[in-house]
Motif scaffolding. Structure first.
Motif, PDB file in Angstrom:
ATOM      1  N   THR A  94      16.200   8.793  64.397  1.00  0.00           N
ATOM      2  CA  THR A  94      15.710  10.064  64.918  1.00  0.00           C
ATOM      3  C   THR A  94      15.137  10.906  63.788  1.00  0.00           C
ATOM      4  OG1 THR A  94      17.834  11.180  64.638  1.00  0.00           O
ATOM      5  CG2 THR A  94      17.468  10.050  66.739  1.00  0.00           C
ATOM      6  N   ALA A  95      14.273  11.827  64.164  1.00  0.00           N
ATOM      7  CA  ALA A  95      13.708  12.732  63.174  1.00  0.00           C
ATOM      8  C   ALA A  95      14.817  13.545  62.516  1.00  0.00           C
ATOM      9  CB  ALA A  95      12.684  13.649  63.840  1.00  0.00           C
ATOM     10  N   GLY A  96      15.835  13.930  63.296  1.00  0.00           N
ATOM     11  CA  GLY A  96      16.953  14.690  62.734  1.00  0.00           C
ATOM     12  C   GLY A  96      17.724  13.886  61.708  1.00  0.00           C
ATOM     13  N   VAL A 101      18.781  12.822  55.830  1.00  0.00           N
ATOM     14  CA  VAL A 101      18.668  12.001  54.615  1.00  0.00           C
ATOM     15  C   VAL A 101      17.812  12.714  53.571  1.00  0.00           C
ATOM     16  CG1 VAL A 101      17.752   9.844  53.682  1.00  0.00           C
ATOM     17  CG2 VAL A 101      19.037   9.825  55.824  1.00  0.00           C
ATOM     18  N   GLN A 102      16.702  13.311  53.995  1.00  0.00           N
ATOM     19  CA  GLN A 102      15.823  14.016  53.055  1.00  0.00           C
ATOM     20  C   GLN A 102      16.534  15.197  52.412  1.00  0.00           C
ATOM     21  OE1 GLN A 102      12.734  12.916  52.081  1.00  0.00           O
ATOM     22  NE2 GLN A 102      13.111  14.446  50.502  1.00  0.00           N
ATOM     23  N   ILE A 103      17.343  15.916  53.192  1.00  0.00           N
ATOM     24  CA  ILE A 103      18.089  17.057  52.650  1.00  0.00           C
ATOM     25  C   ILE A 103      19.085  16.575  51.597  1.00  0.00           C
ATOM     26  CG2 ILE A 103      19.809  18.826  53.223  1.00  0.00           C
ATOM     27  CD1 ILE A 103      18.272  19.157  55.919  1.00  0.00           C
ATOM     28  N   VAL A 104      19.752  15.453  51.868  1.00  0.00           N
ATOM     29  CA  VAL A 104      20.706  14.903  50.899  1.00  0.00           C
ATOM     30  C   VAL A 104      19.969  14.439  49.648  1.00  0.00           C
ATOM     31  CG1 VAL A 104      22.436  13.116  50.470  1.00  0.00           C
ATOM     32  CG2 VAL A 104      22.395  14.301  52.671  1.00  0.00           C
ATOM     33  N   ARG A 105      18.821  13.798  49.809  1.00  0.00           N
ATOM     34  CA  ARG A 105      18.009  13.390  48.647  1.00  0.00           C
ATOM     35  C   ARG A 105      17.613  14.608  47.810  1.00  0.00           C
ATOM     36  NH1 ARG A 105      14.494   9.352  51.832  1.00  0.00           N
ATOM     37  NH2 ARG A 105      15.601   7.431  51.437  1.00  0.00           N
ATOM     38  N   ASP A 106      17.134  15.658  48.502  1.00  0.00           N
ATOM     39  CA  ASP A 106      16.704  16.871  47.797  1.00  0.00           C
ATOM     40  C   ASP A 106      17.858  17.530  47.047  1.00  0.00           C
ATOM     41  OD1 ASP A 106      14.190  16.429  48.837  1.00  0.00           O
ATOM     42  OD2 ASP A 106      14.330  18.014  50.365  1.00  0.00           O
ATOM     43  N   ALA A 107      19.093  17.305  47.538  1.00  0.00           N
ATOM     44  CA  ALA A 107      20.273  17.891  46.894  1.00  0.00           C
ATOM     45  C   ALA A 107      20.806  16.994  45.778  1.00  0.00           C
ATOM     46  CB  ALA A 107      21.354  18.133  47.941  1.00  0.00           C
ATOM     47  N   GLY A 108      20.090  15.947  45.437  1.00  0.00           N
ATOM     48  CA  GLY A 108      20.505  15.071  44.347  1.00  0.00           C
ATOM     49  C   GLY A 108      21.352  13.887  44.780  1.00  0.00           C
ATOM     50  N   GLU A 122      18.822  25.351  59.865  1.00  0.00           N
ATOM     51  CA  GLU A 122      17.726  26.197  59.398  1.00  0.00           C
ATOM     52  C   GLU A 122      16.375  25.500  59.539  1.00  0.00           C
ATOM     53  OE1 GLU A 122      16.199  27.673  55.080  1.00  0.00           O
ATOM     54  OE2 GLU A 122      18.354  27.883  55.471  1.00  0.00           O
ATOM     55  N   ARG A 123      16.300  24.243  59.103  1.00  0.00           N
ATOM     56  CA  ARG A 123      15.015  23.516  59.106  1.00  0.00           C
ATOM     57  C   ARG A 123      14.557  23.131  60.508  1.00  0.00           C
ATOM     58  NH1 ARG A 123      14.420  20.217  54.110  1.00  0.00           N
ATOM     59  NH2 ARG A 123      12.568  19.371  55.096  1.00  0.00           N
ATOM     60  N   THR A 124      15.518  22.869  61.428  1.00  0.00           N
ATOM     61  CA  THR A 124      15.141  22.442  62.785  1.00  0.00           C
ATOM     62  C   THR A 124      15.231  23.563  63.806  1.00  0.00           C
ATOM     63  OG1 THR A 124      17.393  21.739  63.314  1.00  0.00           O
ATOM     64  CG2 THR A 124      15.909  20.073  62.354  1.00  0.00           C
ATOM     65  N   GLN A 125      15.750  24.722  63.364  1.00  0.00           N
ATOM     66  CA  GLN A 125      15.958  25.854  64.275  1.00  0.00           C
ATOM     67  C   GLN A 125      16.826  25.443  65.467  1.00  0.00           C
ATOM     68  OE1 GLN A 125      14.681  29.193  63.678  1.00  0.00           O
ATOM     69  NE2 GLN A 125      14.700  28.118  61.730  1.00  0.00           N
ATOM     70  N   CYS A 126      17.872  24.655  65.176  1.00  0.00           N
ATOM     71  CA  CYS A 126      18.766  24.182  66.228  1.00  0.00           C
ATOM     72  C   CYS A 126      20.151  24.777  66.044  1.00  0.00           C
ATOM     73  CB  CYS A 126      18.844  22.652  66.236  1.00  0.00           C
ATOM     74  SG  CYS A 126      19.730  21.962  64.816  1.00  0.00           S
ATOM     75  N   LYS A 127      21.027  24.525  66.995  1.00  0.00           N
ATOM     76  CA  LYS A 127      22.410  24.993  66.922  1.00  0.00           C
ATOM     77  C   LYS A 127      23.265  23.933  66.241  1.00  0.00           C
ATOM     78  CE  LYS A 127      21.961  28.082  70.707  1.00  0.00           C
ATOM     79  NZ  LYS A 127      22.666  29.135  71.288  1.00  0.00           N
ATOM     80  N   GLN A 128      24.522  24.298  65.965  1.00  0.00           N
ATOM     81  CA  GLN A 128      25.428  23.411  65.225  1.00  0.00           C
ATOM     82  C   GLN A 128      25.633  22.077  65.938  1.00  0.00           C
ATOM     83  OE1 GLN A 128      29.269  25.061  64.320  1.00  0.00           O
ATOM     84  NE2 GLN A 128      29.939  23.233  63.262  1.00  0.00           N
TER      85      GLN A 128
END
Length: 163
Positions: A94-96, A101-108, A122-128
């Motif tokens: 899924t795109a989510g 994965v991209q967020i984890v990569r960006d965080a090192g 924040e990035r998907t404008q979705c709820k928890q």
């Protein structure tokens, strides 16, 4: 919690376990593992699969209009990353999950669960709940793995997902 259920199942003291957690009716506070998992009011049944080390988890009730899991059952097995599907279908690409994965990569290559969920929301404008599903999809697809960090959970890239 699943460890206790497993011990009772393995010792033959019970035939099945039912796990219940939910948010309370007012929505002002949470109950059960809502804070941990972000799941709606849910009833799960956990049963031993004879002749294997697997368990069968059945979604008895999910009080969420968007859920497609109500009434479905899956075989799960305990591995290093926790309980995962024993016979997984094609992993959820899924795109989510890909964004997680991209967020984890960006965080090192690793990030705490709370921070990851916040960035997903924040990035998907979705709820928890939706962010937790995206994170679950990434774990199920073996892109990310949870690791205990004291009282918190840290998510890391699995070696195959690092490229």
């Amino acid at each position: 919690m699943f460890d206790v259920c497993d011990r009772l199942l393995d010792e033959g003291l019970i035939l099945a376990a039912v796990v219940v957690h939910h948010a309370n009716v007012t929505g002002l506070r949470t109950a059960g593992s809502w804070v941990f998992e972000g799941w709606p009011s849910t009833i799960l049944r956990l049963e031993k699969v004879e002749g294997t080390a697997h368990r069968k988890i059945t979604f008895e009730k999910i009080r969420a209009p968007s859920s497609s899991l109500d009434g479905k059952a899956f075989r799960i097995a305990l591995g290093e990353a926790g309980y995962l599907m024993a016979d997984p279908d094609e992993p959820a690409h899924t795109a989510g999950a890909i964004l997680a994965v991209q967020i984890v990569r960006d965080a090192g290559g690793q990030i705490h669960r709370k921070t990851l969920l916040g960035r997903l929301m924040e990035r998907t404008q979705c709820k928890q709940r939706a962010a937790a599903k995206y994170l679950g999809d990434a774990v199920q697809a073996h892109y990310l793995m949870p690791v205990r960090d004291g009282m918190e959970v840290l998510f890391q890239l699995v070696p195959e997902a690092q490229s």
